[in-house]
Design a protein around this motif. Structure first.
Motif, PDB file in Angstrom:
ATOM      1  N   MET A  55       0.845  -1.195   0.000  1.00 29.76           N
ATOM      2  CA  MET A  55       0.000   0.000   0.000  1.00 29.76           C
ATOM      3  C   MET A  55       0.878   1.242   0.000  1.00 29.76           C
ATOM      4  N   SER A  56       0.518   2.206  -0.825  1.00 30.38           N
ATOM      5  CA  SER A  56       1.306   3.433  -0.902  1.00 30.38           C
ATOM      6  C   SER A  56       1.127   4.255   0.360  1.00 30.38           C
ATOM      7  N   GLY A  57       2.120   5.131   0.600  1.00 30.16           N
ATOM      8  CA  GLY A  57       2.107   5.914   1.827  1.00 30.16           C
ATOM      9  C   GLY A  57       0.919   6.841   1.930  1.00 30.16           C
ATOM     10  N   TYR A  58       0.514   7.458   0.814  1.00 26.74           N
ATOM     11  CA  TYR A  58      -0.588   8.420   0.889  1.00 26.74           C
ATOM     12  C   TYR A  58      -1.904   7.714   1.195  1.00 26.74           C
ATOM     13  N   ALA A  59      -2.076   6.496   0.693  1.00 27.93           N
ATOM     14  CA  ALA A  59      -3.300   5.743   0.985  1.00 27.93           C
ATOM     15  C   ALA A  59      -3.387   5.433   2.474  1.00 27.93           C
ATOM     16  N   PHE A  60      -2.258   5.049   3.043  1.00 26.15           N
ATOM     17  CA  PHE A  60      -2.178   4.764   4.481  1.00 26.15           C
ATOM     18  C   PHE A  60      -2.485   6.022   5.289  1.00 26.15           C
ATOM     19  N   ASP A  61      -1.916   7.145   4.891  1.00 23.88           N
ATOM     20  CA  ASP A  61      -2.101   8.400   5.623  1.00 23.88           C
ATOM     21  C   ASP A  61      -3.543   8.886   5.560  1.00 23.88           C
ATOM     22  N   ILE A  62      -4.164   8.782   4.383  1.00 24.68           N
ATOM     23  CA  ILE A  62      -5.556   9.237   4.246  1.00 24.68           C
ATOM     24  C   ILE A  62      -6.484   8.387   5.098  1.00 24.68           C
ATOM     25  N   ALA A  63      -6.249   7.064   5.101  1.00 24.54           N
ATOM     26  CA  ALA A  63      -7.076   6.173   5.923  1.00 24.54           C
ATOM     27  C   ALA A  63      -6.972   6.539   7.397  1.00 24.54           C
ATOM     28  N   HIS A  64      -5.753   6.845   7.846  1.00 27.91           N
ATOM     29  CA  HIS A  64      -5.565   7.220   9.241  1.00 27.91           C
ATOM     30  C   HIS A  64      -6.145   8.601   9.535  1.00 27.91           C
ATOM     31  N   LEU A  65      -6.056   9.507   8.586  1.00 28.49           N
ATOM     32  CA  LEU A  65      -6.631  10.837   8.776  1.00 28.49           C
ATOM     33  C   LEU A  65      -8.143  10.744   8.977  1.00 28.49           C
ATOM     34  N   LEU A  66      -8.811   9.936   8.168  1.00 30.13           N
ATOM     35  CA  LEU A  66     -10.263   9.809   8.271  1.00 30.13           C
ATOM     36  C   LEU A  66     -10.671   9.094   9.554  1.00 30.13           C
ATOM     37  N   ALA A  67      -9.966   8.002   9.885  1.00 30.59           N
ATOM     38  CA  ALA A  67     -10.290   7.275  11.109  1.00 30.59           C
ATOM     39  C   ALA A  67     -10.007   8.128  12.342  1.00 30.59           C
ATOM     40  N   GLY A  68      -8.875   8.838  12.323  1.00 28.80           N
ATOM     41  CA  GLY A  68      -8.573   9.745  13.430  1.00 28.80           C
ATOM     42  C   GLY A  68      -9.574  10.878  13.524  1.00 28.80           C
ATOM     43  N   GLY A  69     -10.082  11.328  12.369  1.00 27.29           N
ATOM     44  CA  GLY A  69     -11.106  12.366  12.370  1.00 27.29           C
ATOM     45  C   GLY A  69     -12.371  11.924  13.079  1.00 27.29           C
ATOM     46  N   LEU A  70     -12.725  10.642  12.944  1.00 29.81           N
ATOM     47  CA  LEU A  70     -13.890  10.123  13.658  1.00 29.81           C
ATOM     48  C   LEU A  70     -13.703  10.214  15.170  1.00 29.81           C
ATOM     49  N   VAL A  71     -12.484   9.906  15.632  1.00 37.09           N
ATOM     50  CA  VAL A  71     -12.200  10.008  17.066  1.00 37.09           C
ATOM     51  C   VAL A  71     -12.299  11.463  17.522  1.00 37.09           C
ATOM     52  N   LEU A  72     -11.726  12.379  16.733  1.00 36.45           N
ATOM     53  CA  LEU A  72     -11.780  13.800  17.078  1.00 36.45           C
ATOM     54  C   LEU A  72     -13.221  14.296  17.153  1.00 36.45           C
ATOM     55  N   VAL A  73     -14.042  13.898  16.189  1.00 38.46           N
ATOM     56  CA  VAL A  73     -15.443  14.328  16.189  1.00 38.46           C
ATOM     57  C   VAL A  73     -16.193  13.723  17.377  1.00 38.46           C
ATOM     58  N   SER A  74     -15.806  12.525  17.805  1.00 35.73           N
ATOM     59  CA  SER A  74     -16.413  11.938  19.003  1.00 35.73           C
ATOM     60  C   SER A  74     -16.168  12.830  20.216  1.00 35.73           C
ATOM     61  N   PHE A  75     -14.957  13.385  20.324  1.00 33.26           N
ATOM     62  CA  PHE A  75     -14.672  14.329  21.405  1.00 33.26           C
ATOM     63  C   PHE A  75     -15.495  15.605  21.249  1.00 33.26           C
TER      64      PHE A  75
END
Length: 221
Positions: A1-21
Motif C-alpha cells: 500500500m502506498s504511503g498516501y493511501a495509508f495516511d488518508i485512511a488514518h486521517l479519516l479514522a482519526g477524524g472520527l475520534v476527534l469528532v467523538s470528542f
C-alpha cells in the motif's frame, strides 16, 4: 500500500475520534446532532476509502448507506423529534465536560495500547490501527451514553457507538453486503422505536430527562 493511501485512511479514522470528542463537548442538542451528522460524513468517507484501498466494491454500498441514513435522515428525524417534543435545548450531563473529556482521553489511550498489543501478530498495519481508532469511537460513544441524562443525547451516543462498529468491520477487510443492508434496516427500525419511546416518555413524564424515571421508580428522593 502506498504511503498516501495509508495516511488518508488514518486521517479519516482519526477524524472520527476527534469528532467523538466534539460530540462529548457539545452542550446544545442541535449542535450535537449537527456534529453527529459530521461524524457520519467522515464515516462514509472512511468506508469509501477502505473500499478503494481494499478493492472491495461492496463497501461503497456501506458508504452510501452511511451518508444517506446517518448523515441526513437520522439527524433530520432527531431534529424533528426535538422540535415536536419541545425538549430543552441544553444537553444535561451527569458529570461535567472537563472530567468526561479526560476520561475520554484515557479510553482512547487504552484502546490504542490494547488493540495494538492484541493484533501484534497481524501483518496488516492499516487494519490494526483502524481497529484501534474504531474501538476508541465505540468507547467514546459508550461514555456519552453513560454521562448524559437526556434520552436524545443517549440515542446519539448509541449511534456513534454503532459508527465505530461499522468502521471496525470495514477496516477488517470489509463485511458482507447482507450485513450492510441489515445495518440500514436496523437503523430505520431503531429510529421508529426511539421515536415512539421518546414520545411516550414525554407524554408520561413531561420530560425526556432519564432522572424522572428514577424518581418514578422511587430510586431518588
Amino acid at each position: 500500500m502506498s504511503g498516501y493511501a495509508f495516511d488518508i485512511a488514518h486521517l479519516l479514522a482519526g477524524g472520527l475520534v476527534l469528532v467523538s470528542f466534539m460530540m462529548i463537548y457539545q452542550d446544545r442538542l442541535y449542535s450535537l446532532l449537527n456534529v453527529f451528522a459530521l461524524q457520519a460524513v467522515l464515516l462514509s468517507l472512511a468506508v469509501g476509502w477502505q473500499a478503494h484501498v481494499q478493492g472491495a466494491h461492496h463497501l461503497y454500498v456501506t458508504a452510501v448507506i452511511a451518508i444517506l441514513f446517518k448523515a441526513i435522515i437520522v439527524p433530520w428525524a432527531l431534529h424533528r423529534i426535538v422540535q415536536q417534543l419541545g425538549i430543552h435545548r441544553e444537553v444535561e450531563t451527569v458529570v461535567s465536560v472537563g472530567p468526561t473529556m479526560l476520561a475520554g482521553m484515557g479510553l482512547v489511550a487504552l484502546s490504542i495500547l490494547l488493540m495494538l498489543r492484541l493484533t501484534a501478530a497481524s501483518g496488516n498495519a492499516l487494519a490494526r490501527e483502524d481497529l484501534a481508532f474504531a474501538l476508541s469511537v465505540i468507547l467514546l460513544g459508550l461514555l456519552m451514553m453513560v454521562t448524559r441524562r437526556n434520552a436524545v443525547s443517549q440515542v446519539v451516543g448509541f449511534m456513534s457507538l454503532e459508527n465505530g462498529l461499522i468502521l471496525a468491520a470495514a477496516g477488517a477487510k470489509g463485511m458482507p453486503l447482507v450485513v450492510e443492508i441489515s445495518v440500514a434496516f436496523s437503523v430505520l427500525v431503531a429510529m421508529i422505536v426511539i421515536g415512539v419511546f421518546l414520545f411516550r416518555i414525554r407524554e408520561r413524564f413531561d420530560s425526556v430527562d432519564i432522572s424522572a424515571l428514577d424518581e418514578f421508580r422511587g430510586e431518588r428522593r
